[in-house]
Design a protein around this motif. Sequence first.
Motif, PDB file in Angstrom:
ATOM      1  N   CYS A  10       0.800  -1.208   0.000  1.00 24.58           N
ATOM      2  CA  CYS A  10       0.000   0.000   0.000  1.00 24.58           C
ATOM      3  C   CYS A  10       0.838   1.266   0.000  1.00 24.58           C
ATOM      4  N   ASP A  69     -11.546  -1.952  -4.283  1.00 28.19           N
ATOM      5  CA  ASP A  69     -10.542  -1.435  -3.354  1.00 28.19           C
ATOM      6  C   ASP A  69     -10.145   0.000  -3.691  1.00 28.19           C
ATOM      7  N   ASN A 109     -11.394  -6.793  -3.342  1.00 30.74           N
ATOM      8  CA  ASN A 109     -10.082  -6.152  -3.332  1.00 30.74           C
ATOM      9  C   ASN A 109      -9.165  -6.834  -4.340  1.00 30.74           C
ATOM     10  N   GLN A 126      -6.509  -5.733  -5.497  1.00 38.07           N
ATOM     11  CA  GLN A 126      -5.136  -5.293  -5.266  1.00 38.07           C
ATOM     12  C   GLN A 126      -4.591  -4.443  -6.411  1.00 38.07           C
ATOM     13  N   GLN A 161      -2.588   1.907   4.963  1.00 41.04           N
ATOM     14  CA  GLN A 161      -2.178   0.510   4.836  1.00 41.04           C
ATOM     15  C   GLN A 161      -3.208  -0.297   4.072  1.00 41.04           C
ATOM     16  N   TYR A 162      -4.466  -0.189   4.478  1.00 38.16           N
ATOM     17  CA  TYR A 162      -5.550  -0.948   3.841  1.00 38.16           C
ATOM     18  C   TYR A 162      -6.508   0.003   3.136  1.00 38.16           C
ATOM     19  N   ASP A 218      -9.350   1.404   5.572  1.00 43.35           N
ATOM     20  CA  ASP A 218      -9.048   2.161   6.791  1.00 43.35           C
ATOM     21  C   ASP A 218     -10.040   3.282   7.051  1.00 43.35           C
ATOM     22  N   HIS A 278     -10.453  -8.860   7.023  1.00 39.18           N
ATOM     23  CA  HIS A 278      -9.691  -9.091   5.797  1.00 39.18           C
ATOM     24  C   HIS A 278      -9.619 -10.606   5.588  1.00 39.18           C
ATOM     25  N   ASP A 313     -13.371  -7.479   3.723  1.00 41.01           N
ATOM     26  CA  ASP A 313     -12.384  -7.133   2.688  1.00 41.01           C
ATOM     27  C   ASP A 313     -11.854  -8.425   2.083  1.00 41.01           C
ATOM     28  N   VAL A 325      -9.581 -10.129  -0.126  1.00 40.93           N
ATOM     29  CA  VAL A 325      -8.331  -9.865  -0.842  1.00 40.93           C
ATOM     30  C   VAL A 325      -8.192 -10.927  -1.921  1.00 40.93           C
TER      31      VAL A 325
END
Length: 1021
Positions: free
Chosen positions: A20, A400, A432, A434, A448-449, A452, A463, A493, A495
């Motif tokens: 991130c 995301d 997400n 990415q 970071q995420y 947040d 997550h 979340d 991922v």
Amino acid sequence: MTWFRAITSVARVAGRRVPCQGRPYVSRAAVFPLQNREFHATVCKPKAQAAPVPRPVSLSRLSDSFLDGTSSVYLEELQRAWEADPESVDESWDNFFRNFVGQAATSPGISGQTIQESMQLLLLVRAYQVNGHMKAKLDPLGLEERQIPEDLNPELYGFTEADLDREFFLGVWRMSGFLSENRPVQKLRSILARLEQAYCGSIGYEYMHIADRKKCNWLRERIETPIQTEYNRERRKVMLDRLIWSTQFENFLATKWTTAKRFGLEGCETLIPGMKEMFDRSADLGVENIVIGMPHRGRLNVLGNVVRKPLRQIFSEFSGGTKPSDEVGLYTGTGDVKYHLGTSYDRPTRGGKRIHLSLVANPSHLEAVDPVVIGKTRAKQYYSNDEDRTKNVAILLHGDGSFAGQGVVYETLHLSALPNYTTGGTIHIVVNNQVAFTTDPRSGRSSQYCTDVAKALDAPIFHVNGDDLEAVVHVCELAAEWRQTFHSDVVVDIVCYRRFGHNEIDEPSFTQPKMYQVIRNHPSALEIYKSNILKSGQLSQEEIDAIQKKVNTILNEEFEASKDYVPQRRDWLSAYWTGFKSPEQLSRIRNTGVKPEILKNVGKAITTLPENFKPHKAVKRIYDQRAQMIETGEGIDWALGEALAFATLLVEGNHVRLSGQDVERGTFSHRHSVLHDQATGEQYCPLDHIMINQNEEMFTVSNSSLSEFGVLGFELGYSMENPNSLVLWEAQFGDFANGAQVIFDQFLSSGESKWLRQTGLVVLLPHGYDGQGPEHSSAKLERFLQMSDDNPFVIPEMESTLRKQIQECNWQVVNVTTPANYFHVLRRQIHRDFRKPLIVMSPKNLLRHKDCKSNLSEFDDVQGHPGFDKQGTRFKRLIKDRNDHSDHEPSIRRLVLCSGKVYYELDELRQGSSIGDVAICRVEQLCPFPYDLIQRELKRYPNAEIVWCQEEPMNMGAYSYIAPRLSTAMKALGRGNVDDINYVGRAPSAATATGFYSMHGKEQNELVTKALQPEPIVNPH
């Protein structure tokens, strides 16, 4: 299992990228003052440091609760302070030390045990609760290289590998989860194993930012379980079946339409079984309706597999589709691409219940649908008397990139706990990938995420590795349970990854070559789960093949059926809308006047205050004046006219809701719909007391958060649920409405045409030039008129019994100048068989203008009263000249057409100058254009010069809209063309208005004088 080697080896990874951030992620204890408490945040450092050296700590820090401690130094000082004086520390710390002292005497088997070691161990447990997610295995591609925070390293707390099999005293604590179990003595190895299992597997839990201890304990009970969740054979078979449907649906589309854009779900196929299990669990917990909002990615899969849109219809749309078969009254609109469309379905659940699913249509503007879904959900709760907010739930899916990047996400999140906007919690699911379109996370967010932003609401965030089907199912069920238990937001979340590009014909390797090199060789979630379930022995290969064969057979059958598929009449009206007309069906025009006795009764109710209520003296005077207006039937002002409209609609059984910034009092201190007792602070709303036992939410007026986009979207969604409601949103100033431009452009102006969804939402935009500068003068009237879809060169059928002009237009735009006409235009929204958005250029200085008054007789339906004409009492689309002109006035030299408050300035100058040969008509409804009434006035004044007068600059206001339509009306009567329309107003300008009051006065005086000047007006052409 060598914990210390594993942890320290990972900790040595220096300089590696955190996905991130694109920079090393380091951890150290940071302390921030927060309301006289010490708030501890954790940040990473590149390599381990020596254990901290104890040093003195101020006594002011020694009163904190046990759960706030994160420093070994802090604990040592607490221990010393407690030994000196037990009352000098918080009660929880007192219990802590008493626990250890009392237990030590009865546990001789714990050799070398010290209180300090046990406290350090408790800090390690807390570190896992706080930061365990940083060590969780979340990335299915294994590309994410995160440094494990140092506080997860046992060496930081003084433990060595030799301590792994030592027993340590933990105690039994008044909290849930691991520390609540009746196992006060445990080996370090088993403690670490439990923590790793709970916090560092395929799920990363973020919840320690939540201040409510009860909520944290509830989560700990479900996270720190002795054994992991195990599903039986039948559940696994159901999950496998759902994953096969999700996967093979995408494969089938990819095979049949190789070059079509479909924004598939490949890489996150576990979303579908996760959502289904979430819905099943929600139904078991009492949910009856779910409203879903989501972007385009995976939408077709959700439509087909979750909301059960007929597959043959989806396949038909891929093949080009056809409009629904012809039938009387059918309205098809323009349509929209398949991955924007919505639908609804009553879906059976695994538990034998039924749950109604609604997927809301949305544009490509990511996250714009979020507040619309929340508003629709709130309306469902009102109409189903869901006071506990447990039967109707909103679920929002996000990407995301958009969840972190779009401001409306934050605006929507912050509606969640507001009394008149809450829905009892929304479940957010982030798909997400990415990567955004082509943007890496390090360029797309600073946190970071991507999730947040949700921490601002104390929402738990789960997550989960998108390749782990059972983990996805587990957190989806957990999210449903959280929402039904605590009635607040929760985030899942997932991922995952995107197997192809942003769309299927995009080439992702241009920008993410390494990622897509891994993706090309990465097995699908289905392949992984099939392998796992075969290893478990719970299902055989034959059983799996049978499921896959069944799914393929159905897909092929539906594909064959799609070739002959003919859409039936579109079911665009829900149960509440039965009987309402489409734009192609004639709706009878109704009167909007009210019986005089009803007006008197409700007028008395809305101007009477409780005997012991003590309002502000100025407000008391306003209400006394209103009561006098009702009594005499004269001098009704704007605010009272509005209140009468609301009150009469309430008496007729309609729900009325007004929302926006400062609407309770009104930006201009005119409305005062909610009064405040000056002694007690108690509030009183007269419109809540029109009828005996009136539902307190039947009339809702609510100050909103300082948001345009989010709140207007919410009210739009609210208005779409039931037509028997007058829903209004008022901007603080009309100038600020463009903060919600996406809602105007993508939903309000075009939603019926694209998605066949009607709304009667009223938008009040204070507008008018009174010297307040360029940001407090204009609601950008020209933008709304430009978006109107009526043809400027064709006069539609204007016969009153056949007229469908408003029905066929996308919305109505009015600039009303009398309280009575405002009353009637609001009531007109309800008293007809269709719904259209209404944009009102509402006044500012007319709210108290001495001439902007109406008599009560203009509100009633009595024949012979001023407001009654041969068709009854209705909204006047055009108000003719105030002088009693006959049907033929050849001596009038000029006809001035205008709209809004400039009329009063023109009329004042005309009267003061005794000008008798100029007629002034007010165009109250600008869109759709009142051709019939304009032509009536053109015939009345056959020799008059035609003038359009406005306050706004030439490139703004109504001029560009009016000119071609007025020209069309003139041509039809042989009165000339557009060159014969004379413009009077401000010159073209980039800014809406001048910021100098003296210049404003000069401009205003010049345009009013010019409109009435004796000389002919020179054309601007």
